[in-house]
Structures are given as C-alpha cells and as structure tokens.
Design a protein around this motif. Structure first.
Motif, PDB file in Angstrom:
ATOM      1  N   LEU A  67      -4.972   8.638   0.339  1.00 31.69           N
ATOM      2  CA  LEU A  67      -3.977   8.103  -0.592  1.00 31.69           C
ATOM      3  C   LEU A  67      -3.021   9.184  -1.086  1.00 31.69           C
ATOM      4  CD1 LEU A  67      -6.382   5.973  -2.809  1.00 31.69           C
ATOM      5  CD2 LEU A  67      -4.819   5.112  -1.066  1.00 31.69           C
ATOM      6  N   CYS A 114     -12.171   6.786  -1.847  1.00 31.94           N
ATOM      7  CA  CYS A 114     -10.804   7.100  -2.283  1.00 31.94           C
ATOM      8  C   CYS A 114     -10.310   8.387  -1.631  1.00 31.94           C
ATOM      9  CB  CYS A 114     -10.735   7.217  -3.805  1.00 31.94           C
ATOM     10  SG  CYS A 114     -10.913   5.642  -4.651  1.00 31.94           S
ATOM     11  N   THR A 137       0.813  -1.211   0.000  1.00 30.48           N
ATOM     12  CA  THR A 137       0.000   0.000   0.000  1.00 30.48           C
ATOM     13  C   THR A 137       0.853   1.271   0.000  1.00 30.48           C
ATOM     14  OG1 THR A 137      -0.170   0.073   2.414  1.00 30.48           O
ATOM     15  CG2 THR A 137      -1.857  -1.185   1.233  1.00 30.48           C
ATOM     16  N   ALA A 185      -9.584   7.605   2.090  1.00 25.66           N
ATOM     17  CA  ALA A 185      -8.494   6.654   2.335  1.00 25.66           C
ATOM     18  C   ALA A 185      -7.143   7.333   2.515  1.00 25.66           C
ATOM     19  CB  ALA A 185      -8.410   5.644   1.204  1.00 25.66           C
ATOM     20  N   ILE A 199     -10.645   2.727 -11.967  1.00 20.80           N
ATOM     21  CA  ILE A 199     -11.559   1.918 -11.158  1.00 20.80           C
ATOM     22  C   ILE A 199     -12.902   1.901 -11.866  1.00 20.80           C
ATOM     23  CG2 ILE A 199     -12.641   1.656  -8.903  1.00 20.80           C
ATOM     24  CD1 ILE A 199     -10.363   3.547  -7.855  1.00 20.80           C
ATOM     25  N   LEU A 216     -12.778  -2.287  -1.846  1.00 18.26           N
ATOM     26  CA  LEU A 216     -12.947  -1.730  -3.187  1.00 18.26           C
ATOM     27  C   LEU A 216     -12.774  -2.790  -4.275  1.00 18.26           C
ATOM     28  CD1 LEU A 216     -13.296   0.657  -5.123  1.00 18.26           C
ATOM     29  CD2 LEU A 216     -10.871   1.114  -4.870  1.00 18.26           C
ATOM     30  N   ASN A 217     -11.777  -3.671  -4.103  1.00 22.80           N
ATOM     31  CA  ASN A 217     -11.502  -4.651  -5.159  1.00 22.80           C
ATOM     32  C   ASN A 217     -12.613  -5.695  -5.309  1.00 22.80           C
ATOM     33  OD1 ASN A 217     -10.990  -6.145  -2.873  1.00 22.80           O
ATOM     34  ND2 ASN A 217      -8.828  -6.472  -3.317  1.00 22.80           N
ATOM     35  N   LEU A 251      -4.712   0.166  -3.434  1.00 19.03           N
ATOM     36  CA  LEU A 251      -6.111   0.364  -3.059  1.00 19.03           C
ATOM     37  C   LEU A 251      -6.656  -0.782  -2.202  1.00 19.03           C
ATOM     38  CD1 LEU A 251      -7.386   1.653  -6.522  1.00 19.03           C
ATOM     39  CD2 LEU A 251      -6.632   3.002  -4.563  1.00 19.03           C
ATOM     40  N   PRO A 274      -9.247  11.608  -6.691  1.00 20.42           N
ATOM     41  CA  PRO A 274      -9.953  10.828  -7.705  1.00 20.42           C
ATOM     42  C   PRO A 274     -10.700  11.738  -8.682  1.00 20.42           C
ATOM     43  CG  PRO A 274     -11.091  10.691  -5.599  1.00 20.42           C
ATOM     44  CD  PRO A 274      -9.845  11.488  -5.368  1.00 20.42           C
ATOM     45  N   ILE A 301     -10.092  -2.975 -11.067  1.00 14.66           N
ATOM     46  CA  ILE A 301      -9.033  -1.974 -10.967  1.00 14.66           C
ATOM     47  C   ILE A 301      -7.966  -2.318 -11.997  1.00 14.66           C
ATOM     48  CG2 ILE A 301      -7.323  -0.908  -9.460  1.00 14.66           C
ATOM     49  CD1 ILE A 301      -9.068  -1.913  -7.091  1.00 14.66           C
ATOM     50  N   VAL A 305      -8.737   0.294   0.834  1.00 13.45           N
ATOM     51  CA  VAL A 305      -9.852   1.213   0.625  1.00 13.45           C
ATOM     52  C   VAL A 305     -11.162   0.455   0.826  1.00 13.45           C
ATOM     53  CG1 VAL A 305     -11.011   2.733  -1.027  1.00 13.45           C
ATOM     54  CG2 VAL A 305      -8.517   2.633  -0.961  1.00 13.45           C
TER      55      VAL A 305
END
Length: 182
Positions: free
Chosen positions: A87, A82, A26, A85, A67, A51-52, A37, A91, A57, A40
C-alpha cells in the motif's frame, strides 16, 4: 436474437465498468479511504480472508485509517497483510487496533498514480473492445438475420461500445482530477 446479443454485450460492458471502478477505489489519492483496503487479504486461521470481513475499518481525521479486528488475536496477521499488500503505508500496531497514516502525495507520486489510473482505464477499454468483437462475430454468424438487420445490429453494438468508452474516459478523468487535487 439481435436484442439478446446487444443486451448480453451491454451487461458485460457494465461489469467491465464496475470492475474499473472497484480497481480505481484502491488507488491512493492522499486522503484516507476504507476502499483502499478492499484487496488486502489476511491469513485468518489458515485461509485468505478479505480484511473488511474480519475487522472494522474507519477513517479518523481524514488521513488515518483505523482497523479494529473483531478477533483481537488476528491483529498480527492484519499487520502482516497490510505490509504485504504494498500500500505504500506502514501499519502501526498499538495492541488493540492497527493504524495506517496515509501520507500526502508528492508531485512525483501523483504523476505515478495518474499513470496507474490511465493504465487501468486502458485495460477496461480493451475489455470493452473485446466484448464488441465478440458481439460483432455473433451478429455475423447469425444466419437468421438478413443483411439490413445485421448492419443495424452492428451499428447498435458500435453505439453501445462508444458510449461505454466515453463512460470509462469520464470515470478515469474524474479519478485523475481527484489524485491531482492537492
């Protein structure tokens, strides 16, 4: 009994190393990586969902994560997740997919990321040492072993610990090199 203690400790240490690797996945390296991700969580119909599991992705052009939600109505929630999270990437929602453009890392950001890698590696080493302590305590408490067998078991546990500490150092060094690579 000794082998059971050592096997159990080895399995726990393997899990600690696997956890370290998942944490390191990550960490941003300047290149787009779908594993960034993994942590997330999206509020999907009232429950937090990885998320996955609700979107595909993919990586485009080496620096852009795309995504594509399986359910288009979840697009806004994915965008919110997003942002939440942390990151360090904003987004961009175009109505059908969310794009994350991974920026180049600055020298300062690279140093921060290597510090984060070192911190994660140190946490993993602490886990390994705690497992060693538990194993040593178990060996000392086992009254069925004579002193020689106890000493041998303690040496084996220490060898095991040393090998896992080296493994962690190697993994952390590789990730640090990846982060520092321009």
């Amino acid at each position: 009994m000794t082998y059971a203690i050592i096997d159990s400790s080895s399995a726990k240490m393997e899990k600690a190393v696997a956890h370290l690797q998942s944490e390191l996945n990550t960490v941003r390296t300047g290149m787009a990586n779908a594993k960034m991700l993994d942590k997330v969580m999206v509020n999907y119909y009232g429950s937090p969902t990885p998320l996955n599991q609700i979107a595909g992705i993919s990586v485009q052009e080496g620096r852009i994560l795309v995504i594509k939600p399986y359910d288009p109505s979840s697009l806004k929630e994915i965008e919110k997740a997003c942002n939440a999270a942390d990151l360090g990437i904003n987004p961009q929602n175009d109505g059908s997919v969310v794009r994350l453009a991974v920026p180049q890392l600055t020298g300062e950001t690279r140093k921060e990321m290597t510090k984060k890698v070192s911190k994660l590696a140190e946490e993993a080493k602490v886990q390994i040492r705690n497992i060693r302590r538990e194993a040593m305590t178990a060996v000392k408490k086992d009254e069925t072993m004579d002193e020689d067998v106890q000493k041998d078991a303690e040496k084996e546990v220490q060898k095991l610990t040393d090998s896992f500490i080296k493994k962690i150092d190697k993994i952390a060094d590789a990730k640090s090199q990846e982060v520092l690579k321009v």
